[in-house]
Design a protein around this motif. Structure first.
Motif: not given
Length: 110
Positions: A89-90, A93-94, A96-97, A100
């Motif tokens: 999950l980390a 998230r990284k 996706a960040e 973005r």
């Protein structure tokens, strides 16, 4: 770690509570109620204990990956499943960040 008779199933997180906190800032122990269907299609509810640093629990009512014993009397969270694995999950998230951020750098209309 698990005998061959353990199987992977998707269950549902029915409820959760913090069972024990050893010290502030340290991982704590969650006690959860999970529900899954046995081979006969009947709903089975079991208690699962899990430390907070091993998995990220979803909201109550959400699906959770489980490893269930062959006799349906024991269950644990499947910590290797990327839906609840803290490392997976980390990383997601990284990623996706980063995507973005790169999109903002290029401009939203690019």
């Amino acid at each position: 770690m698990f005998h061959r008779s353990w199987r992977r199933v998707d269950g549902r997180l029915v409820d959760t509570r913090i069972f024990r906190v050893s010290q502030p800032g340290a991982p704590h122990l969650h006690e959860c109620v999970v529900e899954f269907k046995n081979a006969a299609g009947e709903a089975v509810r079991l208690k699962v204990k899990q430390t907070s640093n091993a998995v990220i629990l979803p909201a109550i009512g959400a699906k959770v990956p489980l490893l269930v014993s062959g006799d349906d009397t024991k269950a644990v969270f499947d910590k290797h499943d990327p839906r609840i694995n803290t490392s997976a999950l980390a990383r997601a998230r990284k990623q996706a960040e980063q995507e973005r951020f790169d999109a903002e750098l290029r401009g939203k209309d690019s």
